[in-house]
Design a protein around this motif. Structure first.
Motif, PDB file in Angstrom:
ATOM      1  N   MET A  90       9.279 -63.288  38.934  1.00 41.85           N
ATOM      2  CA  MET A  90       9.678 -61.959  38.450  1.00 41.85           C
ATOM      3  C   MET A  90      10.633 -61.324  39.450  1.00 41.85           C
ATOM      4  O   MET A  90      10.449 -61.436  40.652  1.00 41.85           O
ATOM      5  N   GLN A  91      11.645 -60.671  38.921  1.00 38.81           N
ATOM      6  CA  GLN A  91      12.600 -59.955  39.780  1.00 38.81           C
ATOM      7  C   GLN A  91      12.738 -58.531  39.261  1.00 38.81           C
ATOM      8  O   GLN A  91      12.257 -58.201  38.178  1.00 38.81           O
ATOM      9  N   ASN A  92      13.391 -57.708  40.066  1.00 43.89           N
ATOM     10  CA  ASN A  92      13.580 -56.316  39.651  1.00 43.89           C
ATOM     11  C   ASN A  92      15.067 -55.969  39.692  1.00 43.89           C
ATOM     12  O   ASN A  92      15.750 -56.242  40.674  1.00 43.89           O
ATOM     13  N   ILE A  93      15.523 -55.357  38.627  1.00 40.18           N
ATOM     14  CA  ILE A  93      16.955 -55.090  38.490  1.00 40.18           C
ATOM     15  C   ILE A  93      17.450 -54.033  39.481  1.00 40.18           C
ATOM     16  O   ILE A  93      18.644 -53.945  39.760  1.00 40.18           O
ATOM     17  N   PHE A  94      16.511 -53.255  40.026  1.00 39.92           N
ATOM     18  CA  PHE A  94      16.899 -52.221  40.981  1.00 39.92           C
ATOM     19  C   PHE A  94      16.810 -52.710  42.434  1.00 39.92           C
ATOM     20  O   PHE A  94      17.038 -51.940  43.364  1.00 39.92           O
TER      21      PHE A  94
ATOM     22  N   LEU B 252      22.433 -62.831  34.979  1.00 41.59           N
ATOM     23  CA  LEU B 252      20.971 -62.914  34.964  1.00 41.59           C
ATOM     24  C   LEU B 252      20.480 -63.944  33.962  1.00 41.59           C
ATOM     25  O   LEU B 252      19.417 -64.534  34.135  1.00 41.59           O
ATOM     26  N   LEU B 253      21.258 -64.123  32.908  1.00 40.41           N
ATOM     27  CA  LEU B 253      20.854 -65.036  31.836  1.00 40.41           C
ATOM     28  C   LEU B 253      22.101 -65.484  31.105  1.00 40.41           C
ATOM     29  O   LEU B 253      22.995 -64.674  30.835  1.00 40.41           O
TER      30      LEU B 253
ATOM     31  N   VAL C 285      24.025 -62.372  30.031  1.00 38.80           N
ATOM     32  CA  VAL C 285      23.533 -61.058  30.450  1.00 38.80           C
ATOM     33  C   VAL C 285      23.877 -60.895  31.927  1.00 38.80           C
ATOM     34  O   VAL C 285      23.571 -61.765  32.735  1.00 38.80           O
TER      35      VAL C 285
ATOM     36  N   ILE D 122      24.270 -51.166  28.790  1.00 37.19           N
ATOM     37  CA  ILE D 122      23.353 -50.053  28.995  1.00 37.19           C
ATOM     38  C   ILE D 122      23.389 -49.682  30.472  1.00 37.19           C
ATOM     39  O   ILE D 122      23.419 -50.547  31.348  1.00 37.19           O
TER      40      ILE D 122
ATOM     41  N   LEU E 134      21.488 -48.152  33.607  1.00 35.94           N
ATOM     42  CA  LEU E 134      20.066 -48.037  33.954  1.00 35.94           C
ATOM     43  C   LEU E 134      19.804 -47.154  35.162  1.00 35.94           C
ATOM     44  O   LEU E 134      18.672 -46.693  35.369  1.00 35.94           O
TER      45      LEU E 134
ATOM     46  N   LEU F  17      23.433 -53.010  32.793  1.00 37.71           N
ATOM     47  CA  LEU F  17      23.058 -54.303  32.222  1.00 37.71           C
ATOM     48  C   LEU F  17      24.004 -54.549  31.054  1.00 37.71           C
ATOM     49  O   LEU F  17      24.077 -53.726  30.128  1.00 37.71           O
TER      50      LEU F  17
END
Lengths: 104, 104
Positions: A1-5, A20-21, A28, A53, A55, A100
């Motif tokens: 798991m990672q965090n976008i912030f 990211l993907l 993405v 978007i 964030l 994102l």
């Protein structure tokens, strides 16, 4: 798991863009702006469509042919068609702005 | 322009799922949970892969065969492979939990 912030360098000379993907037909990306904006006279003119978007932070987006600057705040999202010329007039000078984007 | 944190009904009997973007090979959904969780014994077993980010609230996710519950907070994202059985053990009872999911 990672965090976008998380995992954002303190000093960003240029905008930071990371995939990211990615799979067939789309990708993405996380984009981090640190007060960055498009250079004078520059317009993005992309062959792909983009859903984006915001964030964190804020930004001013302008579409070619429109006088108004669209202000994006956290949670705001919009669609940019292919070859819909646009530019980032400004991003938040006080904090990192995190986007994102889905390019497809 | 729309906002991912807006236009959410106050009372949600069931989880709310809406397609924000769809094209060849993928779709982007907003999912809103209001304390919802997977029913006892239920496992998601999806034929598609999923990339999901939690944007508001919190949630506990469990993968089949793993004892630990993965706690997601705003900004946390992870990838779920096809047929990787998983369930939502809990979502925040105090506020709406908002997810952005890319199914592909």
């Amino acid at each position: 798991m990672q965090n976008i912030f998380s995992d954002i360098p303190e000093n960003l000379k240029d905008e930071l863009s990371e995939i990211l993907l990615q799979s067939s037909g789309f990708r993405v990306e996380r984009i981090v702006s640190d007060g960055h904006c498009s250079k004078a006279g520059f317009w993005y003119d992309q062959s792909e469509r983009e859903w984006v978007i915001l964030l964190q932070g804020s930004a001013g987006l302008r579409f070619d042919g429109q006088d108004d600057i669209i202000v994006l705040n956290p949670g705001d999202y919009l669609h940019i068609d292919r070859h819909q010329r646009h530019r980032v007039e400004w991003t938040d000078p006080q904090q990192k702005t995190i986007w994102l984007a889905v390019h497809y």
